[in-house]
Scaffold this motif. Structure first.
Motif, PDB file in Angstrom:
ATOM      1  N   ALA A   1       0.813  -1.213   0.000  1.00 58.47           N
ATOM      2  CA  ALA A   1       0.000   0.000   0.000  1.00 58.47           C
ATOM      3  C   ALA A   1       0.850   1.269   0.000  1.00 58.47           C
ATOM      4  CB  ALA A   1      -0.922   0.012   1.214  1.00 58.47           C
ATOM      5  N   GLY A   2       2.115   1.138   0.358  1.00 65.20           N
ATOM      6  CA  GLY A   2       2.974   2.317   0.414  1.00 65.20           C
ATOM      7  C   GLY A   2       3.170   2.883   1.806  1.00 65.20           C
ATOM      8  N   ALA A   3       2.764   2.123   2.833  1.00 66.44           N
ATOM      9  CA  ALA A   3       3.056   2.550   4.205  1.00 66.44           C
ATOM     10  C   ALA A   3       4.568   2.544   4.401  1.00 66.44           C
ATOM     11  CB  ALA A   3       2.386   1.620   5.205  1.00 66.44           C
ATOM     12  N   LYS A   4       5.044   3.407   5.260  1.00 63.10           N
ATOM     13  CA  LYS A   4       6.487   3.521   5.499  1.00 63.10           C
ATOM     14  C   LYS A   4       6.886   2.710   6.728  1.00 63.10           C
ATOM     15  CE  LYS A   4       6.987   6.514   2.215  1.00 63.10           C
ATOM     16  NZ  LYS A   4       7.127   5.970   0.896  1.00 63.10           N
TER      17      LYS A   4
ATOM     18  N   ILE B   1       1.394   5.780   8.027  1.00 64.57           N
ATOM     19  CA  ILE B   1       0.905   6.465   6.833  1.00 64.57           C
ATOM     20  C   ILE B   1       0.546   7.878   7.263  1.00 64.57           C
ATOM     21  CG2 ILE B   1      -0.869   6.558   5.035  1.00 64.57           C
ATOM     22  CD1 ILE B   1      -1.223   3.521   5.391  1.00 64.57           C
ATOM     23  N   LEU B   2       1.022   8.864   6.520  1.00 62.56           N
ATOM     24  CA  LEU B   2       0.673  10.261   6.771  1.00 62.56           C
ATOM     25  C   LEU B   2      -0.447  10.677   5.811  1.00 62.56           C
ATOM     26  CD1 LEU B   2       4.249  11.816   7.086  1.00 62.56           C
ATOM     27  CD2 LEU B   2       2.792  10.862   8.901  1.00 62.56           C
ATOM     28  N   ALA B   3      -1.181  11.708   6.180  1.00 58.94           N
ATOM     29  CA  ALA B   3      -2.309  12.169   5.365  1.00 58.94           C
ATOM     30  C   ALA B   3      -1.885  12.468   3.930  1.00 58.94           C
ATOM     31  CB  ALA B   3      -2.946  13.401   6.001  1.00 58.94           C
ATOM     32  N   GLN B   4      -0.741  13.106   3.753  1.00 52.68           N
ATOM     33  CA  GLN B   4      -0.265  13.419   2.402  1.00 52.68           C
ATOM     34  C   GLN B   4       0.032  12.141   1.622  1.00 52.68           C
ATOM     35  OE1 GLN B   4       2.984  16.203   2.338  1.00 52.68           O
ATOM     36  NE2 GLN B   4       3.467  15.797   0.200  1.00 52.68           N
ATOM     37  N   GLU B   5       0.598  11.136   2.293  1.00 57.73           N
ATOM     38  CA  GLU B   5       0.886   9.857   1.630  1.00 57.73           C
ATOM     39  C   GLU B   5      -0.415   9.145   1.253  1.00 57.73           C
ATOM     40  OE1 GLU B   5       5.087   9.151   4.008  1.00 57.73           O
ATOM     41  OE2 GLU B   5       3.235   8.276   4.800  1.00 57.73           O
ATOM     42  N   TRP B   6      -1.424   9.258   2.118  1.00 62.31           N
ATOM     43  CA  TRP B   6      -2.729   8.683   1.799  1.00 62.31           C
ATOM     44  C   TRP B   6      -3.257   9.295   0.503  1.00 62.31           C
ATOM     45  CZ3 TRP B   6      -6.199   5.076   1.987  1.00 62.31           C
ATOM     46  CH2 TRP B   6      -7.529   5.362   1.655  1.00 62.31           C
TER      47      TRP B   6
ATOM     48  N   LYS C   1      -3.918   5.681  -1.172  1.00 62.33           N
ATOM     49  CA  LYS C   1      -5.310   5.521  -1.599  1.00 62.33           C
ATOM     50  C   LYS C   1      -5.388   4.930  -3.003  1.00 62.33           C
ATOM     51  CE  LYS C   1      -9.620   8.115  -2.049  1.00 62.33           C
ATOM     52  NZ  LYS C   1     -10.265   9.432  -1.882  1.00 62.33           N
ATOM     53  N   SER C   2      -4.635   5.489  -3.932  1.00 60.76           N
ATOM     54  CA  SER C   2      -4.702   5.000  -5.317  1.00 60.76           C
ATOM     55  C   SER C   2      -4.138   3.588  -5.448  1.00 60.76           C
ATOM     56  CB  SER C   2      -3.983   5.953  -6.269  1.00 60.76           C
ATOM     57  OG  SER C   2      -2.625   6.085  -5.906  1.00 60.76           O
ATOM     58  N   ARG C   3      -3.098   3.267  -4.692  1.00 67.50           N
ATOM     59  CA  ARG C   3      -2.552   1.902  -4.741  1.00 67.50           C
ATOM     60  C   ARG C   3      -3.588   0.889  -4.270  1.00 67.50           C
ATOM     61  NH1 ARG C   3       3.704   1.365  -2.716  1.00 67.50           N
ATOM     62  NH2 ARG C   3       4.623   2.797  -4.231  1.00 67.50           N
ATOM     63  N   LEU C   4      -4.258   1.210  -3.174  1.00 63.47           N
ATOM     64  CA  LEU C   4      -5.284   0.301  -2.665  1.00 63.47           C
ATOM     65  C   LEU C   4      -6.448   0.190  -3.637  1.00 63.47           C
ATOM     66  CD1 LEU C   4      -5.292   1.335   1.095  1.00 63.47           C
ATOM     67  CD2 LEU C   4      -4.459  -0.833   0.151  1.00 63.47           C
ATOM     68  N   GLU C   5      -6.862   1.304  -4.213  1.00 63.15           N
ATOM     69  CA  GLU C   5      -7.982   1.280  -5.156  1.00 63.15           C
ATOM     70  C   GLU C   5      -7.639   0.508  -6.409  1.00 63.15           C
ATOM     71  OE1 GLU C   5      -9.213   5.372  -5.505  1.00 63.15           O
ATOM     72  OE2 GLU C   5     -10.152   5.330  -3.508  1.00 63.15           O
ATOM     73  N   GLU C   6      -6.403   0.579  -6.837  1.00 68.97           N
ATOM     74  CA  GLU C   6      -5.967  -0.214  -7.997  1.00 68.97           C
ATOM     75  C   GLU C   6      -6.033  -1.702  -7.674  1.00 68.97           C
ATOM     76  OE1 GLU C   6      -1.795  -0.989 -10.288  1.00 68.97           O
ATOM     77  OE2 GLU C   6      -2.319   1.108  -9.875  1.00 68.97           O
ATOM     78  N   ARG C   7      -5.595  -2.065  -6.471  1.00 68.92           N
ATOM     79  CA  ARG C   7      -5.652  -3.479  -6.064  1.00 68.92           C
ATOM     80  C   ARG C   7      -7.092  -3.951  -5.954  1.00 68.92           C
ATOM     81  NH1 ARG C   7      -1.273  -4.060  -1.224  1.00 68.92           N
ATOM     82  NH2 ARG C   7      -1.840  -6.246  -1.372  1.00 68.92           N
ATOM     83  N   ILE C   8      -7.966  -3.107  -5.417  1.00 72.25           N
ATOM     84  CA  ILE C   8      -9.374  -3.483  -5.288  1.00 72.25           C
ATOM     85  C   ILE C   8     -10.017  -3.648  -6.659  1.00 72.25           C
ATOM     86  CG2 ILE C   8     -11.635  -2.648  -4.501  1.00 72.25           C
ATOM     87  CD1 ILE C   8     -10.064  -1.309  -2.136  1.00 72.25           C
TER      88      ILE C   8
END
Length: 196
Positions: free
Chosen positions: A148-151, A176-181, A186-193
């Protein structure tokens, strides 16, 4: 976004746990696949429905905790638990955790539930930072967070007493920071979904 939460695809409903969830939560937390990653001091071997009820009731009255049961769209199938806790409104931060029923592994339930709760944390609650602690050996959770891109902020060495035998186990800290979300997660998760 009002409670309950509906997952992006609409196939999951995330709602505050109720009495009917207690036996399912006990089964989830007692399952060997789940227990291998949760230190015993968090969930002792003799976790009961009564203990689950007391935990649910106590947490429901705490404004720093928002728990969700994950169920199928029709509400019939219990698929896991997820939530945010240690919510600090002044610091705009919280922690989060998820446990998925082993029967729902590799079905995208974790990804969709994770997306719904992160959307709630960042977009509804306006939080700035969400933190996750997971066992270093928890390959599934680490894969979800990494993908998801969490650090990965670091590894807490020998921080949890080991469940088997003597010794201690390592835990990983992700955030995860708000800017990273907004920019990445967000887009990485939505692509996976969308690929499910």
């Amino acid at each position: 976004m009002a409670l309950p939460l509906v997952s992006l695809s609409g196939r999951l409903i995330l709602s505050p746990p109720t009495e009917r969830d207690d036996p399912h939560f006990v089964a989830l937390r007692s399952h060997p696949e789940t227990r291998q990653y949760i230190p015993r001091q968090f969930f002792p071997d003799n976790f009961t429905v009564e203990a689950a009820r007391a935990r649910r009731e106590s947490r429901a009255s705490d404004p720093a905790i928002v728990d969700f049961s994950i169920r199928s769209k029709d509400g019939d199938e219990y698929l896991g638990a997820i939530g945010i806790f240690h919510v600090d409104e002044a610091m705009k931060s919280c922690e989060s955790g998820v446990a998925i029923s082993p029967a729902a592994f590799r079905t995208g339930v974790a990804t969709e539930a994770f997306h719904a709760v992160m959307r709630y944390a960042f977009e509804t609650r306006g939080l700035h930072r969400v933190v996750f602690h997971t066992a270093a050996s928890n390959v599934r959770m680490r894969g979800l967070l990494d993908g998801a891109g969490a650090k990965l902020e670091g590894i807490l060495r020998e921080v949890w007493p080991a469940n088997e035998g003597d010794g201690f186990s390592d835990a990983c800290v992700y955030s995860i920071l708000a800017q990273e979300w907004t920019e990445t997660v967000k887009s990485r998760l939505e692509e996976r979904i969308s690929r499910l």
